[in-house]
Design a protein around this motif. Structure first.
Motif, PDB file in Angstrom:
ATOM      1  N   LEU A  87      36.077  30.045  36.324  1.00 22.66           N
ATOM      2  CA  LEU A  87      36.635  30.025  34.966  1.00 22.66           C
ATOM      3  C   LEU A  87      37.025  31.465  34.670  1.00 22.66           C
ATOM      4  O   LEU A  87      36.158  32.326  34.479  1.00 22.66           O
ATOM      5  CB  LEU A  87      35.552  29.568  33.988  1.00 22.66           C
ATOM      6  CG  LEU A  87      35.695  28.173  33.414  1.00 22.66           C
ATOM      7  CD1 LEU A  87      34.473  27.793  32.622  1.00 22.66           C
ATOM      8  CD2 LEU A  87      36.936  28.095  32.541  1.00 22.66           C
ATOM      9  N   TRP A  88      38.322  31.703  34.681  1.00 24.17           N
ATOM     10  CA  TRP A  88      38.810  33.078  34.499  1.00 24.17           C
ATOM     11  C   TRP A  88      38.656  33.532  33.055  1.00 24.17           C
ATOM     12  O   TRP A  88      38.926  32.757  32.129  1.00 24.17           O
ATOM     13  CB  TRP A  88      40.293  33.171  34.860  1.00 24.17           C
ATOM     14  CG  TRP A  88      40.600  32.874  36.287  1.00 24.17           C
ATOM     15  CD1 TRP A  88      41.193  31.743  36.768  1.00 24.17           C
ATOM     16  CD2 TRP A  88      40.354  33.712  37.416  1.00 24.17           C
ATOM     17  NE1 TRP A  88      41.324  31.828  38.129  1.00 24.17           N
ATOM     18  CE2 TRP A  88      40.816  33.030  38.561  1.00 24.17           C
ATOM     19  CE3 TRP A  88      39.786  34.981  37.578  1.00 24.17           C
ATOM     20  CZ2 TRP A  88      40.730  33.565  39.840  1.00 24.17           C
ATOM     21  CZ3 TRP A  88      39.707  35.515  38.850  1.00 24.17           C
ATOM     22  CH2 TRP A  88      40.175  34.807  39.956  1.00 24.17           C
ATOM     23  N   THR A  89      38.279  34.793  32.890  1.00 28.72           N
ATOM     24  CA  THR A  89      38.250  35.375  31.544  1.00 28.72           C
ATOM     25  C   THR A  89      39.280  36.499  31.480  1.00 28.72           C
ATOM     26  O   THR A  89      39.817  36.926  32.505  1.00 28.72           O
ATOM     27  CB  THR A  89      36.840  35.933  31.231  1.00 28.72           C
ATOM     28  OG1 THR A  89      36.440  36.801  32.296  1.00 28.72           O
ATOM     29  CG2 THR A  89      35.827  34.802  31.082  1.00 28.72           C
ATOM     30  N   ASP A  90      39.532  36.996  30.274  1.00 28.31           N
ATOM     31  CA  ASP A  90      40.577  38.018  30.107  1.00 28.31           C
ATOM     32  C   ASP A  90      40.204  39.298  30.864  1.00 28.31           C
ATOM     33  O   ASP A  90      39.019  39.638  30.991  1.00 28.31           O
ATOM     34  CB  ASP A  90      40.783  38.322  28.616  1.00 28.31           C
ATOM     35  CG  ASP A  90      39.583  39.032  28.025  1.00 28.31           C
ATOM     36  OD1 ASP A  90      38.564  38.363  27.757  1.00 28.31           O
ATOM     37  OD2 ASP A  90      39.645  40.274  27.877  1.00 28.31           O
ATOM     38  N   ALA A  91      41.219  40.001  31.333  1.00 21.37           N
ATOM     39  CA  ALA A  91      41.001  41.164  32.200  1.00 21.37           C
ATOM     40  C   ALA A  91      40.411  42.350  31.438  1.00 21.37           C
ATOM     41  O   ALA A  91      39.733  43.192  32.023  1.00 21.37           O
ATOM     42  CB  ALA A  91      42.333  41.571  32.830  1.00 21.37           C
ATOM     43  N   LYS A  92      40.624  42.391  30.113  1.00 19.10           N
ATOM     44  CA  LYS A  92      40.230  43.585  29.362  1.00 19.10           C
ATOM     45  C   LYS A  92      38.739  43.584  29.015  1.00 19.10           C
ATOM     46  O   LYS A  92      38.021  44.540  29.277  1.00 19.10           O
ATOM     47  CB  LYS A  92      41.076  43.643  28.083  1.00 19.10           C
ATOM     48  CG  LYS A  92      41.078  44.982  27.435  1.00 19.10           C
ATOM     49  CD  LYS A  92      42.137  45.052  26.362  1.00 19.10           C
ATOM     50  CE  LYS A  92      41.906  46.283  25.490  1.00 19.10           C
ATOM     51  NZ  LYS A  92      42.447  46.076  24.157  1.00 19.10           N
ATOM     52  N   GLU A  93      38.278  42.453  28.449  1.00 19.70           N
ATOM     53  CA  GLU A  93      36.884  42.430  27.968  1.00 19.70           C
ATOM     54  C   GLU A  93      36.015  41.379  28.668  1.00 19.70           C
ATOM     55  O   GLU A  93      34.803  41.366  28.481  1.00 19.70           O
ATOM     56  CB  GLU A  93      36.868  42.114  26.468  1.00 19.70           C
ATOM     57  CG  GLU A  93      37.598  43.117  25.611  1.00 19.70           C
ATOM     58  CD  GLU A  93      37.637  42.664  24.167  1.00 19.70           C
ATOM     59  OE1 GLU A  93      36.798  43.102  23.380  1.00 19.70           O
ATOM     60  OE2 GLU A  93      38.514  41.823  23.849  1.00 19.70           O
ATOM     61  N   HIS A  94      36.662  40.493  29.412  1.00 18.81           N
ATOM     62  CA  HIS A  94      35.955  39.349  30.029  1.00 18.81           C
ATOM     63  C   HIS A  94      35.170  38.551  28.983  1.00 18.81           C
ATOM     64  O   HIS A  94      34.063  38.092  29.234  1.00 18.81           O
ATOM     65  CB  HIS A  94      35.035  39.821  31.165  1.00 18.81           C
ATOM     66  CG  HIS A  94      35.806  40.348  32.338  1.00 18.81           C
ATOM     67  ND1 HIS A  94      36.618  39.561  33.116  1.00 18.81           N
ATOM     68  CD2 HIS A  94      35.909  41.598  32.838  1.00 18.81           C
ATOM     69  CE1 HIS A  94      37.177  40.300  34.061  1.00 18.81           C
ATOM     70  NE2 HIS A  94      36.780  41.543  33.911  1.00 18.81           N
ATOM     71  N   LYS A  95      35.790  38.397  27.822  1.00 19.76           N
ATOM     72  CA  LYS A  95      35.120  37.697  26.719  1.00 19.76           C
ATOM     73  C   LYS A  95      35.770  36.357  26.412  1.00 19.76           C
ATOM     74  O   LYS A  95      35.161  35.499  25.782  1.00 19.76           O
ATOM     75  CB  LYS A  95      35.276  38.554  25.448  1.00 19.76           C
ATOM     76  CG  LYS A  95      34.139  39.474  25.145  1.00 19.76           C
ATOM     77  CD  LYS A  95      34.436  40.030  23.783  1.00 19.76           C
ATOM     78  CE  LYS A  95      33.367  40.884  23.206  1.00 19.76           C
ATOM     79  NZ  LYS A  95      33.871  41.554  21.992  1.00 19.76           N
ATOM     80  N   TYR A  96      37.044  36.241  26.758  1.00 22.52           N
ATOM     81  CA  TYR A  96      37.809  35.051  26.371  1.00 22.52           C
ATOM     82  C   TYR A  96      38.303  34.301  27.600  1.00 22.52           C
ATOM     83  O   TYR A  96      38.728  34.921  28.574  1.00 22.52           O
ATOM     84  CB  TYR A  96      39.013  35.447  25.502  1.00 22.52           C
ATOM     85  CG  TYR A  96      38.599  36.097  24.224  1.00 22.52           C
ATOM     86  CD1 TYR A  96      38.252  35.315  23.121  1.00 22.52           C
ATOM     87  CD2 TYR A  96      38.510  37.478  24.122  1.00 22.52           C
ATOM     88  CE1 TYR A  96      37.832  35.915  21.940  1.00 22.52           C
ATOM     89  CE2 TYR A  96      38.090  38.080  22.947  1.00 22.52           C
ATOM     90  CZ  TYR A  96      37.749  37.296  21.862  1.00 22.52           C
ATOM     91  OH  TYR A  96      37.320  37.892  20.694  1.00 22.52           O
ATOM     92  N   PHE A  97      38.265  32.974  27.509  1.00 20.71           N
ATOM     93  CA  PHE A  97      38.726  32.172  28.640  1.00 20.71           C
ATOM     94  C   PHE A  97      40.247  32.239  28.784  1.00 20.71           C
ATOM     95  O   PHE A  97      40.966  32.356  27.790  1.00 20.71           O
ATOM     96  CB  PHE A  97      38.308  30.707  28.459  1.00 20.71           C
ATOM     97  CG  PHE A  97      36.828  30.522  28.621  1.00 20.71           C
ATOM     98  CD1 PHE A  97      36.233  30.678  29.859  1.00 20.71           C
ATOM     99  CD2 PHE A  97      36.024  30.208  27.532  1.00 20.71           C
ATOM    100  CE1 PHE A  97      34.863  30.527  30.022  1.00 20.71           C
ATOM    101  CE2 PHE A  97      34.667  30.053  27.676  1.00 20.71           C
ATOM    102  CZ  PHE A  97      34.074  30.215  28.926  1.00 20.71           C
ATOM    103  N   GLU A  98      40.686  32.103  30.047  1.00 23.36           N
ATOM    104  CA  GLU A  98      42.128  32.084  30.300  1.00 23.36           C
ATOM    105  C   GLU A  98      42.518  30.785  31.010  1.00 23.36           C
ATOM    106  O   GLU A  98      43.148  29.926  30.442  1.00 23.36           O
ATOM    107  CB  GLU A  98      42.516  33.291  31.145  1.00 23.36           C
ATOM    108  CG  GLU A  98      42.201  34.594  30.434  1.00 23.36           C
ATOM    109  CD  GLU A  98      43.398  35.472  30.246  1.00 23.36           C
ATOM    110  OE1 GLU A  98      43.665  35.886  29.117  1.00 23.36           O
ATOM    111  OE2 GLU A  98      44.090  35.753  31.245  1.00 23.36           O
ATOM    112  N   GLU A  99      42.130  30.667  32.273  1.00 24.56           N
ATOM    113  CA  GLU A  99      42.437  29.445  33.039  1.00 24.56           C
ATOM    114  C   GLU A  99      41.209  29.116  33.869  1.00 24.56           C
ATOM    115  O   GLU A  99      40.237  29.871  33.880  1.00 24.56           O
ATOM    116  CB  GLU A  99      43.624  29.681  33.982  1.00 24.56           C
ATOM    117  CG  GLU A  99      44.940  29.931  33.285  1.00 24.56           C
ATOM    118  CD  GLU A  99      46.132  29.877  34.250  1.00 24.56           C
ATOM    119  OE1 GLU A  99      45.968  29.464  35.401  1.00 24.56           O
ATOM    120  OE2 GLU A  99      47.224  30.263  33.818  1.00 24.56           O
ATOM    121  N   SER A 100      41.287  28.012  34.608  1.00 27.09           N
ATOM    122  CA  SER A 100      40.218  27.726  35.564  1.00 27.09           C
ATOM    123  C   SER A 100      40.846  27.440  36.917  1.00 27.09           C
ATOM    124  O   SER A 100      41.611  26.485  37.053  1.00 27.09           O
ATOM    125  CB  SER A 100      39.402  26.525  35.119  1.00 27.09           C
ATOM    126  OG  SER A 100      38.437  26.255  36.119  1.00 27.09           O
TER     127      SER A 100
END
Ligand code: COI
Length: 361
Positions: free
Chosen positions: A225-238
């Protein structure tokens, strides 16, 4: 070999029928994903500033220059779309224009030539017509079409190629995953960055995802489950899919943007959800929100959506060395209902109110 010629408004497509077929070698009762290829392949070349030499020919390996741009500098984008057979035996493409347009968006980002929409659509239709016998009859199964556009010019200087190929291959497909998948929230590696190529279906995005995915597999997870590159706080894709969560009966999903692919299945699932009165929120979804909902028993469902998988339910989500197990599949009534509707529309059992199916044969 018989030879026919179809002329679109722009570019003629020559069809060379294969003398033999591999169809009888395929066990349609045990179809997995991407293991068999049909009898024909579509190939067209772009040179001197235009698309030409378009042919559908017996499936074969192709010969290409070792110095070609796609190999060295990653000028390669692809698509995935499906053809279905309805109850009367007729064959349809599912939302092909969305894939055609997205391929041109991807190509533009990678400095590749645009493919005229009518030519691209005709190529897909003619290939599916030529290999119509390969479109499975089983409801839910399909003929997966894989167009790929890549730089073929031999060059070592770093610049966009002047020559390209558009190739389309087709593969009969069953279900991608046979069971719900265990996914790991990724907080070290990133799939895409703001200003990057995350929204493009660029081959490199998939290659770059393999290493973190292998590491996750070694820990017992099938996907990331990928998270955002900046903070790794928000989901992006899986993995290779868009991702959706159902929290308190509402579907929440990250909005498409420059780091997230504009998924055709994503849009179809959200449209069908709205049709049946499910509230949908396209907004940033934080890891905290989902983990808190899981802890409080409010995470009704979580799944990936994409052309290859349609809907891939998650069995558990791993985060900070803990696995959060989701409800049994039979309790996930919203996503099951949506999947069922989508399957029935594709099989011609339910009315195609959104005009998604384009008849081919
Ligand atoms: C698709 O769903 O078409 C994809 O792109 C996934 C694929 C890479 C297997």
């Amino acid at each position: 070999m018989s030879i026919d010629s179809i002329t679109t408004d722009t570019i003629p497509i020559v069809i060379q029928q294969s003398d033999s077929s591999k169809l009888s070698e395929v066990d349609f009762n045990n179809l997995s994903f991407g293991n068999h290829f049909t009898d024909h392949i579509f190939i067209s070349h772009y040179f001197d500033g235009k698309w030409q030499d378009a042919t559908i020919q017996p499936f074969r390996n192709i010969s290409l220059p070792p110095a070609m741009a796609a190999l060295h500098y990653g000028q390669s984008v692809f698509e995935g779309l499906k053809a279905y057979r309805n109850q009367e035996g007729k064959v349809f493409l599912f939302r092909p224009m969305d894939n055609i347009r997205r391929m041109n968006v991807s190509g533009e980002r990678m400095c590749m030539p645009q493919i005229p929409e009518d030519f691209f659509l005709e190529a897909l239709k003619q290939l599916v017509t030529t290999d119509a016998g390969w479109v499975p009859e089983t409801v839910g199964h399909s003929l997966y079409l894989r167009p790929v556009l890549f730089g073929t010019e031999a060059l070592l200087g770093v610049r966009p190629a002047n020559e390209y190929a558009l190739v389309i291959i087709a593969s009969p497909a069953g279900y991608y995953y046979s069971e719900p998948v265990k996914v790991l929230i990724e907080t070290d590696f990133a799939r895409a960055v703001k200003g990057g190529i995350g929204y493009a279906k660029s081959a490199g995005n998939y290659g770059a995802a393999m290493y973190p995915t292998i590491l996750a597999r070694e820990k017992g997870y099938q996907q990331i489950l990928w998270t955002d590159a900046k903070e790794h706080k928000y989901f992006e894709e899986s993995g290779t899919m868009n991702v959706m969560f159902i929290i308190d009966g509402k579907i929440v999903t990250p909005p498409v943007g420059d780091t997230i692919l504009k998924g055709v299945t994503r849009d179809s699932v959200l449209t069908l959800a709205r049709d049946i009165g499910i509230e949908v929120e396209e907004r940033r979804v934080s890891v905290d929100e989902v983990i808190t909902a899981a802890e409080e028993g409010r995470l009704d469902d979580a799944f990936g959506v994409g052309t290859a998988v349609t809907i891939a339910h998650f069995s558990a989500i791993g985060y900070n060395n803990k696995d959060y197990y989701l409800r049994p599949l039979e309790e996930r009534t919203i996503s099951l209902q949506i999947r069922d509707r989508l399957t029935k529309i594709r099989a011609g059992i339910e009315t195609d109110v959104h005009n998604w199916m384009l008849e081919v044969t």
